[in-house]
Motif scaffolding. Structure first.
Motif: not given
Length: 87
Positions: A71-76
Motif C-alpha cells: 500500500f502506498e500513499w500518493f497525491l490525489g
C-alpha cells in the motif's frame, strides 16, 4: 468452518495498517475507505492498483505484487482512474 482469515489476509491487513501510520500528512483529515467492491482501478505513472482510501489531498493505492500487496500513499493529483479491461 474456519472463521479466521488466511495468512494473506493477515499480511494485507498489516501492510494496510503500516501504510495508514505512514501517511504523508496526518493533519490532512480523516481516512475514508471506499466501500467494498467500489474501489476504483487507478494508475500512478507506470503503477497500476486499486484506490482503497483517501483523505483531502492523498489517495491510498493497493499495489498487487507477486507475493501479496503493498500500500502506498500518493497525491490525489497523481492518481488517474482507469477502466477495467473489457469494460
Amino acid at each position: 468452518m474456519n472463521k479466521h482469515g488466511s495468512p494473506e489476509d493477515l499480511n494485507r491487513m498489516m501492510a494496510r495498517m503500516e501504510a495508514d501510520l505512514a501517511r504523508p500528512d496526518p493533519q490532512d483529515g480523516a481516512i475514508i475507505d471506499f466501500p467494498r467492491g467500489e474501489a476504483p482501478l487507478v494508475q500512478v505513472g507506470d503503477i497500476r492498483g486499486t484506490a482503497v482510501a483517501y483523505t483531502r489531498h492523498y489517495g491510498l493505492v493497493e499495489i498487487p505484487e507477486r507475493v501479496g500487496s503493498r500500500f502506498e500513499w500518493f497525491l490525489g493529483s497523481q492518481i488517474k482512474r482507469i477502466q477495467k479491461e473489457g469494460a
